[in-house]
Write an enzyme that holds these catalytic residues in place. Structure first.
Site, PDB file in Angstrom:
ATOM      1  CD  GLU A 168      -5.257 -20.029 -17.040  1.00  0.00           C
ATOM      2  OE1 GLU A 168      -6.376 -19.715 -17.469  1.00  0.00           O
ATOM      3  OE2 GLU A 168      -5.084 -20.817 -16.105  1.00  0.00           O
ATOM      4  NE  ARG A 210     -15.552 -20.221 -22.187  1.00  0.00           N
ATOM      5  CZ  ARG A 210     -14.464 -20.982 -22.336  1.00  0.00           C
ATOM      6  NH1 ARG A 210     -14.586 -22.272 -22.525  1.00  0.00           N
ATOM      7  NH2 ARG A 210     -13.274 -20.450 -22.272  1.00  0.00           N
TER       8      ARG A 210
END
Lengths: 171, 171
Positions: free
Chosen positions: B95, B58
């Site tokens: 994460e 992205r």
């Protein structure tokens, strides 16, 4: 400027027998990068579209700039499991292996005109699957643009019903 | 324009307990997409750089446009096994999970100034690993730009020695 001079040829990648056309040497050269985008945009601007769709991940590099310059929305077509909302999927074979692509169901509205962009046209399987995803959502594929085309793999035949353009062609 | 209105929130993606910030709704909206890029470019243009580096995939969407508008080269930092020439690698935790990133050894020349761009700042692990790759090649990271920052995960602390900017912040 001869853009092909900025493409690096790497034998036996990702598997033996494949001559890989490496665009990173073009991307890192500011003038070659700019020229490639400007040539791509010249073709893109012949079409009137509502969205630019791009195939993950190298397709994003070219497609996002074209979307921005055309002032239209950008639609990512992704590998499985990456898009978080409701999707439709399509399997396809590629030059080496099999894969699946996804698009968000709400990415394209019925009747929207779409320009599809990827870095490389090989067998055309990836682009054909992507175009089908767009059409399943009710969009029309106005044209498919590539940086590089490997003519020997006859991807243009598979994409016969579309307007197909590429900047650099290898026999 | 409040860009955060164009971000879609998706609970429990990719795993339970994670509230995923989906940028595809911003990307597909032509005015929000343009505004996001223009805001990012305003920040980017404060720095004088030789290259823009982007984290797959992205990050490519934003970084390639910024590289083009700054008229500098674009450097992809990729997941393992994707880059065809000689690379250096760096492992990092993110994460949810662990991963590895690669950069071509010839992507950045010693002394070059680099702007690093990704879509999302969470724990900062991905960006820290990417910055280290750039520095290992002798480049300097002038700034790191993100579309979205999840403040609660304190990524800015991990990236303490860098200039860090983000457009949209969530507590």
């Amino acid at each position: 400027m001869d853009l092909s001079q900025y493409i690096r040829n790497i034998p036996d990648f990702p598997i033996k027998g494949i001559l890989f056309r490496d665009i990173t040497t073009l991307l890192k050269h500011k003038d070659a990068f700019k020229e490639a985008i400007d040539q791509l945009f010249l073709i893109a601007s012949r079409y009137t579209v509502d969205k630019v769709a791009a195939i993950e991940s190298r397709g994003y590099i070219f497609a996002s700039i074209i979307a921005y310059k055309l002032n239209v929305g950008f639609i990512p077509i992704r590998k499985p499991g990456k898009l978080p909302a409701d999707t439709i999927k399509k399997s396809y074979s590629l030059e080496y292996g099999v894969n699946e692509l996804e698009i968000h169901k709400d990415a394209i509205a019925r009747g929207e005109k779409v320009l599809l962009i990827d870095d490389l046209l090989a067998t055309g399987g990836t682009a054909a699957a992507s175009a089908e995803l767009i059409e399943t959502l009710g969009g029309t594929v106005e044209a498919i643009l590539f940086m590089i085309e490997l003519e020997g793999l006859e991807g243009k035949k598979l994409l016969g019903k579309y307007n197909v353009h590429s900047l650099i062609t290898y026999r």
